[in-house]
Scaffold this active site. Structure first.
Site, PDB file in Angstrom:
ATOM      1  N   SER A 126       0.867  -1.180   0.000  1.00 27.84           N
ATOM      2  CA  SER A 126       0.000   0.000   0.000  1.00 27.84           C
ATOM      3  C   SER A 126       0.899   1.224   0.000  1.00 27.84           C
ATOM      4  O   SER A 126       2.090   1.110   0.356  1.00 27.84           O
ATOM      5  CB  SER A 126      -0.849  -0.001   1.282  1.00 27.84           C
TER       6      SER A 126
ATOM      7  N   TYR B 109      -1.921  -1.063  10.453  1.00 32.38           N
ATOM      8  CA  TYR B 109      -1.878  -1.227   8.990  1.00 32.38           C
ATOM      9  C   TYR B 109      -0.559  -0.686   8.430  1.00 32.38           C
ATOM     10  O   TYR B 109       0.096  -1.329   7.609  1.00 32.38           O
ATOM     11  CB  TYR B 109      -3.079  -0.483   8.405  1.00 32.38           C
TER      12      TYR B 109
HETATM   13  P1  NAD Z   1     -11.392  -6.262   0.231  1.00 35.05           P
HETATM   14  O1  NAD Z   1     -11.946  -6.162   1.614  1.00 35.05           O
HETATM   15  O2  NAD Z   1     -12.257  -5.973  -0.945  1.00 35.05           O
HETATM   16  O3  NAD Z   1     -10.762  -7.697  -0.010  1.00 35.05           O
HETATM   17  C1  NAD Z   1     -10.011  -8.337   0.961  1.00 35.05           C
HETATM   18  C2  NAD Z   1      -9.917  -9.807   0.594  1.00 35.05           C
HETATM   19  O4  NAD Z   1      -9.194 -10.463   1.625  1.00 35.05           O
HETATM   20  C3  NAD Z   1     -11.283 -10.496   0.514  1.00 35.05           C
HETATM   21  O5  NAD Z   1     -11.259 -11.469  -0.511  1.00 35.05           O
HETATM   22  C4  NAD Z   1     -11.406 -11.148   1.881  1.00 35.05           C
HETATM   23  O6  NAD Z   1     -12.260 -12.283   1.883  1.00 35.05           O
HETATM   24  C5  NAD Z   1      -9.956 -11.555   2.103  1.00 35.05           C
HETATM   25  N1  NAD Z   1      -9.617 -11.806   3.495  1.00 35.05           N
HETATM   26  C6  NAD Z   1      -9.762 -10.988   4.569  1.00 35.05           C
HETATM   27  N2  NAD Z   1      -9.353 -11.619   5.670  1.00 35.05           N
HETATM   28  C7  NAD Z   1      -8.927 -12.850   5.299  1.00 35.05           C
HETATM   29  C8  NAD Z   1      -8.388 -13.959   5.979  1.00 35.05           C
HETATM   30  N3  NAD Z   1      -8.211 -13.964   7.306  1.00 35.05           N
HETATM   31  N4  NAD Z   1      -8.083 -15.071   5.266  1.00 35.05           N
HETATM   32  C9  NAD Z   1      -8.279 -15.110   3.926  1.00 35.05           C
HETATM   33  N5  NAD Z   1      -8.785 -14.083   3.231  1.00 35.05           N
HETATM   34  C10 NAD Z   1      -9.094 -12.965   3.909  1.00 35.05           C
HETATM   35  O7  NAD Z   1     -10.104  -5.313   0.259  1.00 35.05           O
HETATM   36  P2  NAD Z   1      -9.186  -4.704  -0.903  1.00 35.05           P
HETATM   37  O8  NAD Z   1      -9.332  -3.233  -0.815  1.00 35.05           O
HETATM   38  O9  NAD Z   1      -9.405  -5.397  -2.182  1.00 35.05           O
HETATM   39  O10 NAD Z   1      -7.753  -5.044  -0.315  1.00 35.05           O
HETATM   40  C11 NAD Z   1      -6.902  -6.031  -0.867  1.00 35.05           C
HETATM   41  C12 NAD Z   1      -5.466  -5.708  -0.476  1.00 35.05           C
HETATM   42  O11 NAD Z   1      -5.097  -4.445  -1.042  1.00 35.05           O
HETATM   43  C13 NAD Z   1      -5.258  -5.569   1.034  1.00 35.05           C
HETATM   44  O12 NAD Z   1      -4.023  -6.127   1.400  1.00 35.05           O
HETATM   45  C14 NAD Z   1      -5.243  -4.067   1.242  1.00 35.05           C
HETATM   46  O13 NAD Z   1      -4.516  -3.705   2.365  1.00 35.05           O
HETATM   47  C15 NAD Z   1      -4.569  -3.630  -0.040  1.00 35.05           C
HETATM   48  N6  NAD Z   1      -4.801  -2.215  -0.374  1.00 35.05           N
HETATM   49  C16 NAD Z   1      -6.057  -1.736  -0.599  1.00 35.05           C
HETATM   50  C17 NAD Z   1      -6.222  -0.408  -0.929  1.00 35.05           C
HETATM   51  C18 NAD Z   1      -7.567   0.198  -1.211  1.00 35.05           C
HETATM   52  O14 NAD Z   1      -7.643   1.429  -1.362  1.00 35.05           O
HETATM   53  N7  NAD Z   1      -8.631  -0.581  -1.324  1.00 35.05           N
HETATM   54  C19 NAD Z   1      -5.111   0.441  -1.012  1.00 35.05           C
HETATM   55  C20 NAD Z   1      -3.852  -0.075  -0.779  1.00 35.05           C
HETATM   56  C21 NAD Z   1      -3.707  -1.418  -0.468  1.00 35.05           C
END
Ligand code: NAD
Length: 256
Positions: free
Chosen positions: A138, A151
């Site tokens: 991130s 985080y």
């Molecule tokens: P999201 O909530 O849409 O998806 C998260 C995924 O992780 C889902 O498929 C969920 O089922 C899975 N998950 C959560 N806990 C779990 C566990 N204990 N075991 C297995 N699976 C698990 O979130 P997202 O925004 O798509 O985030 C995905 C990644 O991208 C994360 O690592 C997040 O930190 C990173 N990220 C997101 C953003 C953003 O703006 N959305 C920005 C930077 C980084």
């Protein structure tokens, strides 16, 4: 381009993980999905692209289940060629109010899970002398925001882990890189939009505008499709010598 390769994407039932799984499948890879929630919907979305699709329900906070998932992928598809460590959760609170169980869960799911999956998948990658480990960190792996200490700590840790692992594999065909998105409108961020809209008594659109205006100069959300295209590039021969980078896709967030 990725025909014959297998990608294991953690947390791929929604958001960025699903976008990455779709992009890798479009590039020809077989994909093993993981995560909670709408498993059937995610499988259907990837399956219609024509490649083989599997699923493992490992909880990314549990090392034994993570290792079992890697072994299951190797048993079903013959290899884990591309490992995408994407599963992640968020919790927002000041340090003195941060629930200890949320701290532990964020460190386990956003950081330690990448260590456990990588250590399980690496021997096979090294034996085949080809592998791609993509860690979805991130901008918070590069800079901080208030109320996100767990985080930020986990994502900085993930960027550090990526560099260390990349050096260990530097003379092999296995590369490790981190992708560092800014705001992407996924369920994880929608929760923060909802909280802001409720707190400030503003519309969803206004809450999104404020969220972007604070940090992301382009005033545009990064999309899962853009991140998918970068992931496919990092799996290509052109990226053979890209090792240990933390590549931000953030509309200028960390340029400020
Ligand atoms: P999201 O909530 O849409 O998806 C998260 C995924 O992780 C889902 O498929 C969920 O089922 C899975 N998950 C959560 N806990 C779990 C566990 N204990 N075991 C297995 N699976 C698990 O979130 P997202 O925004 O798509 O985030 C995905 C990644 O991208 C994360 O690592 C997040 O930190 C990173 N990220 C997101 C953003 C953003 O703006 N959305 C920005 C930077 C980084």
């Amino acid at each position: 381009m990725l025909k014959g390769k297998t990608a294991l994407v953690t947390g791929s039932t929604s958001g960025i993980g699903l976008g990455l799984a779709v992009a890798l499948a479009k590039a020809g890879a077989n994909v093993m999905l993981n995560g909670f929630g709408d498993v059937a919907g995610a499988k259907a979305e990837v399956a219609r692209l024509g490649g083989r699709v599997g699923f493992h329900g490992a909880d990314m906070s549990k090392p034994v289940e993570i290792e079992a998932m890697v072994r299951a992928c190797e048993a079903e598809f013959g290899a884990v060629d591309i490992l995408v460590n994407n599963a992640g959760i968020q919790h927002v609170a000041n340090v003195e109010d941060f629930p200890v169980d949320r701290w532990d869960a964020i460190i386990a799911i956003n950081l330690s899970s990448a260590f456990h999956s990588t250590r399980a998948a690496l021997p096979g990658m090294k034996a085949r002398n080809w592998g791609r480990v993509l860690n979805i960190a991130s901008v918070h792996g590069l800079v901080a925001s208030a109320q996100k200490s767990a985080y930020v700590a986990a994502k900085h840790g993930l960027v550090g882990f990526t560099k260390g692992a990349a050096l260990e594999c530097a003379t092999s065909g296995v590369t490790h890189n981190a992708i560092c998105p800014g705001w992407v409108l996924t369920p994880l961020v929608q929760k923060q939009v909802d909280a802001r809209a409720a707190q400030a008594g503003v519309s969803q659109d206004e809450a999104k505008r404020q969220l972007l205006a604070e940090k992301q100069p382009s005033l545009q959300f990064t999309t899962p499709e853009q991140l998918g295209a970068l992931a496919v590039f990092l799996c290509s021969p052109a990226a053979d010598n890209i090792r240990g980078v933390a590549w931000n896709v953030d509309g200028g967030w960390v340029a400020q």
